[in-house]
Write a protein that holds these residues in place. Structure first.
Motif, PDB file in Angstrom:
ATOM      1  N   PRO A   3      -3.721  -4.361   1.212  1.00  0.00           N
ATOM      2  CA  PRO A   3      -2.385  -4.680   0.694  1.00  0.00           C
ATOM      3  C   PRO A   3      -1.732  -5.849   1.443  1.00  0.00           C
ATOM      4  CG  PRO A   3      -2.648  -2.317   0.831  1.00  0.00           C
ATOM      5  CD  PRO A   3      -3.853  -2.920   1.492  1.00  0.00           C
ATOM      6  N   GLU A   4      -1.913  -5.914   2.751  1.00  0.00           N
ATOM      7  CA  GLU A   4      -1.337  -7.016   3.519  1.00  0.00           C
ATOM      8  C   GLU A   4      -1.943  -8.353   3.078  1.00  0.00           C
ATOM      9  OE1 GLU A   4      -2.046  -4.036   4.929  1.00  0.00           O
ATOM     10  OE2 GLU A   4      -0.391  -3.526   6.266  1.00  0.00           O
ATOM     11  N   GLU A   5      -3.264  -8.369   2.795  1.00  0.00           N
ATOM     12  CA  GLU A   5      -3.912  -9.590   2.300  1.00  0.00           C
ATOM     13  C   GLU A   5      -3.386  -9.965   0.918  1.00  0.00           C
ATOM     14  OE1 GLU A   5      -8.228  -9.175   4.594  1.00  0.00           O
ATOM     15  OE2 GLU A   5      -7.940  -8.195   2.651  1.00  0.00           O
ATOM     16  N   ARG A   6      -3.155  -8.967   0.064  1.00  0.00           N
ATOM     17  CA  ARG A   6      -2.585  -9.248  -1.255  1.00  0.00           C
ATOM     18  C   ARG A   6      -1.192  -9.844  -1.129  1.00  0.00           C
ATOM     19  NH1 ARG A   6      -4.749  -3.918  -2.838  1.00  0.00           N
ATOM     20  NH2 ARG A   6      -6.779  -4.312  -3.783  1.00  0.00           N
ATOM     21  N   LEU A   7      -0.410  -9.320  -0.204  1.00  0.00           N
ATOM     22  CA  LEU A   7       0.925  -9.888   0.035  1.00  0.00           C
ATOM     23  C   LEU A   7       0.818 -11.354   0.428  1.00  0.00           C
ATOM     24  CD1 LEU A   7       2.720  -6.983   1.906  1.00  0.00           C
ATOM     25  CD2 LEU A   7       3.572  -8.122  -0.153  1.00  0.00           C
ATOM     26  N   ARG A  78       5.043   0.820   6.152  1.00  0.00           N
ATOM     27  CA  ARG A  78       4.067   0.366   7.147  1.00  0.00           C
ATOM     28  C   ARG A  78       4.468   0.825   8.549  1.00  0.00           C
ATOM     29  NH1 ARG A  78       3.224  -5.849   8.282  1.00  0.00           N
ATOM     30  NH2 ARG A  78       5.290  -5.505   9.131  1.00  0.00           N
ATOM     31  N   ALA A  79       5.753   0.780   8.864  1.00  0.00           N
ATOM     32  CA  ALA A  79       6.203   1.220  10.183  1.00  0.00           C
ATOM     33  C   ALA A  79       5.887   2.699  10.400  1.00  0.00           C
ATOM     34  CB  ALA A  79       7.700   0.965  10.352  1.00  0.00           C
ATOM     35  N   GLU A  80       5.951   3.475   9.345  1.00  0.00           N
ATOM     36  CA  GLU A  80       5.677   4.913   9.446  1.00  0.00           C
ATOM     37  C   GLU A  80       4.178   5.204   9.515  1.00  0.00           C
ATOM     38  OE1 GLU A  80       6.604   8.818   9.956  1.00  0.00           O
ATOM     39  OE2 GLU A  80       8.037   7.180   9.915  1.00  0.00           O
ATOM     40  N   THR A  81       3.359   4.395   8.852  1.00  0.00           N
ATOM     41  CA  THR A  81       1.918   4.687   8.750  1.00  0.00           C
ATOM     42  C   THR A  81       1.042   3.801   9.630  1.00  0.00           C
ATOM     43  OG1 THR A  81       1.609   3.152   6.905  1.00  0.00           O
ATOM     44  CG2 THR A  81       2.169   5.451   6.361  1.00  0.00           C
ATOM     45  N   GLY A  82       1.565   2.690  10.110  1.00  0.00           N
ATOM     46  CA  GLY A  82       0.781   1.773  10.916  1.00  0.00           C
ATOM     47  C   GLY A  82       0.178   0.628  10.124  1.00  0.00           C
ATOM     48  N   GLU A  83      -0.223   0.892   8.897  1.00  0.00           N
ATOM     49  CA  GLU A  83      -0.764  -0.148   8.027  1.00  0.00           C
ATOM     50  C   GLU A  83      -0.697   0.310   6.574  1.00  0.00           C
ATOM     51  OE1 GLU A  83      -4.998  -0.878   8.454  1.00  0.00           O
ATOM     52  OE2 GLU A  83      -5.235   1.092   9.359  1.00  0.00           O
ATOM     53  N   LEU A  84      -0.482  -0.643   5.688  1.00  0.00           N
ATOM     54  CA  LEU A  84      -0.365  -0.311   4.259  1.00  0.00           C
ATOM     55  C   LEU A  84      -1.681   0.151   3.659  1.00  0.00           C
ATOM     56  CD1 LEU A  84       2.054  -3.080   2.941  1.00  0.00           C
ATOM     57  CD2 LEU A  84       2.570  -0.691   3.517  1.00  0.00           C
ATOM     58  N   ALA A  85      -2.796  -0.149   4.309  1.00  0.00           N
ATOM     59  CA  ALA A  85      -4.099   0.305   3.809  1.00  0.00           C
ATOM     60  C   ALA A  85      -4.204   1.832   3.828  1.00  0.00           C
ATOM     61  CB  ALA A  85      -5.228  -0.318   4.618  1.00  0.00           C
ATOM     62  N   ASN A 140      28.003  -3.479  -1.429  1.00  0.00           N
ATOM     63  CA  ASN A 140      28.126  -4.218  -2.688  1.00  0.00           C
ATOM     64  C   ASN A 140      26.791  -4.820  -3.124  1.00  0.00           C
ATOM     65  OD1 ASN A 140      29.590  -5.008  -4.966  1.00  0.00           O
ATOM     66  ND2 ASN A 140      30.200  -6.949  -4.054  1.00  0.00           N
ATOM     67  N   ALA A 141      25.682  -4.175  -2.735  1.00  0.00           N
ATOM     68  CA  ALA A 141      24.347  -4.620  -3.133  1.00  0.00           C
ATOM     69  C   ALA A 141      24.187  -4.449  -4.646  1.00  0.00           C
ATOM     70  CB  ALA A 141      23.277  -3.809  -2.417  1.00  0.00           C
ATOM     71  N   PRO A 142      23.451  -5.340  -5.294  1.00  0.00           N
ATOM     72  CA  PRO A 142      23.231  -5.201  -6.730  1.00  0.00           C
ATOM     73  C   PRO A 142      22.153  -4.178  -7.084  1.00  0.00           C
ATOM     74  CG  PRO A 142      22.235  -7.223  -5.945  1.00  0.00           C
ATOM     75  CD  PRO A 142      22.962  -6.613  -4.782  1.00  0.00           C
ATOM     76  N   VAL A 143      21.246  -3.895  -6.143  1.00  0.00           N
ATOM     77  CA  VAL A 143      20.136  -2.993  -6.435  1.00  0.00           C
ATOM     78  C   VAL A 143      19.693  -2.304  -5.141  1.00  0.00           C
ATOM     79  CG1 VAL A 143      18.410  -4.831  -6.223  1.00  0.00           C
ATOM     80  CG2 VAL A 143      17.870  -2.849  -7.605  1.00  0.00           C
ATOM     81  N   GLU A 144      19.147  -1.112  -5.300  1.00  0.00           N
ATOM     82  CA  GLU A 144      18.599  -0.330  -4.178  1.00  0.00           C
ATOM     83  C   GLU A 144      17.348   0.361  -4.698  1.00  0.00           C
ATOM     84  OE1 GLU A 144      19.915   3.452  -1.364  1.00  0.00           O
ATOM     85  OE2 GLU A 144      21.456   2.186  -2.246  1.00  0.00           O
ATOM     86  N   VAL A 145      16.312   0.398  -3.873  1.00  0.00           N
ATOM     87  CA  VAL A 145      15.038   0.999  -4.270  1.00  0.00           C
ATOM     88  C   VAL A 145      14.544   1.916  -3.158  1.00  0.00           C
ATOM     89  CG1 VAL A 145      12.597   0.534  -4.788  1.00  0.00           C
ATOM     90  CG2 VAL A 145      14.382  -0.935  -5.758  1.00  0.00           C
ATOM     91  N   GLU A 146      14.056   3.082  -3.557  1.00  0.00           N
ATOM     92  CA  GLU A 146      13.388   3.986  -2.622  1.00  0.00           C
ATOM     93  C   GLU A 146      12.053   4.367  -3.223  1.00  0.00           C
ATOM     94  OE1 GLU A 146      14.955   8.418  -3.611  1.00  0.00           O
ATOM     95  OE2 GLU A 146      16.483   7.080  -2.778  1.00  0.00           O
ATOM     96  N   LEU A 147      11.125   4.786  -2.370  1.00  0.00           N
ATOM     97  CA  LEU A 147       9.837   5.193  -2.901  1.00  0.00           C
ATOM     98  C   LEU A 147       9.264   6.374  -2.157  1.00  0.00           C
ATOM     99  CD1 LEU A 147       7.380   3.995  -0.900  1.00  0.00           C
ATOM    100  CD2 LEU A 147       8.050   1.886  -1.998  1.00  0.00           C
ATOM    101  N   ILE A 148       8.318   7.018  -2.826  1.00  0.00           N
ATOM    102  CA  ILE A 148       7.518   8.092  -2.245  1.00  0.00           C
ATOM    103  C   ILE A 148       6.071   7.643  -2.347  1.00  0.00           C
ATOM    104  CG2 ILE A 148       6.835  10.525  -2.399  1.00  0.00           C
ATOM    105  CD1 ILE A 148       9.483  10.956  -4.006  1.00  0.00           C
ATOM    106  N   ALA A 149       5.363   7.730  -1.217  1.00  0.00           N
ATOM    107  CA  ALA A 149       3.969   7.323  -1.192  1.00  0.00           C
ATOM    108  C   ALA A 149       3.102   8.429  -0.624  1.00  0.00           C
ATOM    109  CB  ALA A 149       3.805   6.061  -0.346  1.00  0.00           C
ATOM    110  N   GLU A 150       1.919   8.578  -1.191  1.00  0.00           N
ATOM    111  CA  GLU A 150       0.896   9.459  -0.633  1.00  0.00           C
ATOM    112  C   GLU A 150       0.071   8.618   0.332  1.00  0.00           C
ATOM    113  OE1 GLU A 150      -2.826  12.331  -1.923  1.00  0.00           O
ATOM    114  OE2 GLU A 150      -2.013  10.911  -3.369  1.00  0.00           O
ATOM    115  N   VAL A 151      -0.155   9.141   1.532  1.00  0.00           N
ATOM    116  CA  VAL A 151      -0.882   8.390   2.562  1.00  0.00           C
ATOM    117  C   VAL A 151      -1.993   9.244   3.158  1.00  0.00           C
ATOM    118  CG1 VAL A 151       1.131   6.963   3.110  1.00  0.00           C
ATOM    119  CG2 VAL A 151       0.723   9.065   4.406  1.00  0.00           C
ATOM    120  N   GLU A 152      -2.911   8.585   3.850  1.00  0.00           N
ATOM    121  CA  GLU A 152      -4.002   9.285   4.543  1.00  0.00           C
ATOM    122  C   GLU A 152      -3.473   9.958   5.781  1.00  0.00           C
ATOM    123  OE1 GLU A 152      -6.643   6.074   5.721  1.00  0.00           O
ATOM    124  OE2 GLU A 152      -7.489   6.087   3.713  1.00  0.00           O
TER     125      GLU A 152
END
Length: 152
Positions: A3-7, A78-85, A140-152
């Protein structure tokens, strides 16, 4: 390709994790799931755009702001898991759009985040989603996003 390479191929890099604006943490892991806090489109400690979508903020600007929110959420992940992979799947995305009363394209705004997650994670970036119009968001932000991810 990671994922980091794709970014990098997309010409993007993850920012530093946005410091919480209240009494919460940027991400929490429980079992194989990581929940991110709602991420506003902070860049360098400030919001580049403020206001309601459909009034002060155009649809196109809001889509770009949703992408920034997704980058900030990925930074927290990434901070929580160490790497997006380590991400197996983006399970769910929730997007909030500060909307003018006659704005109805919240789903198009949140597509900015969803499309970026798909580009970064491929099939693992396909997710369930909610896109909700709200009266106002923090700072006064126009948008906010949260996510849930499954990780190893």
């Amino acid at each position: 390709m990671t994922p980091e390479e794709r970014l990098r191929d997309l010409g993007l890099e993850l920012p530093e994790v946005v410091a919480p604006a209240g009494s919460y943490v940027p991400a929490v892991r429980t079992g194989s799931l990581v929940y991110t806090a709602g991420q506003v489109p902070m860049v360098g400690g400030k919001l580049p755009v403020t206001g309601k979508v459909g009034a002060e903020v155009s649809l196109e600007e809001a889509v770009e702001q949703a992408k920034i929110c997704a980058l900030n959420a990925m930074a927290a992940l990434r901070a929580e898991t160490g790497e997006l992979a380590r991400v197996r799947r983006i399970v769910k995305v929730v997007g909030f759009v500060a909307s003018a009363p006659d704005f109805y394209d919240q789903a198009k705004v949140v597509n900015g985040a969803s499309d970026l997650l798909g580009a970064v994670f491929g099939d693992a970036g396909r997710h369930a989603r909610s896109a909700v119009g709200v009266a106002v968001l923090p700072l006064n932000a126009p948008v906010e996003v949260e996510l849930i991810a499954e990780v190893e």
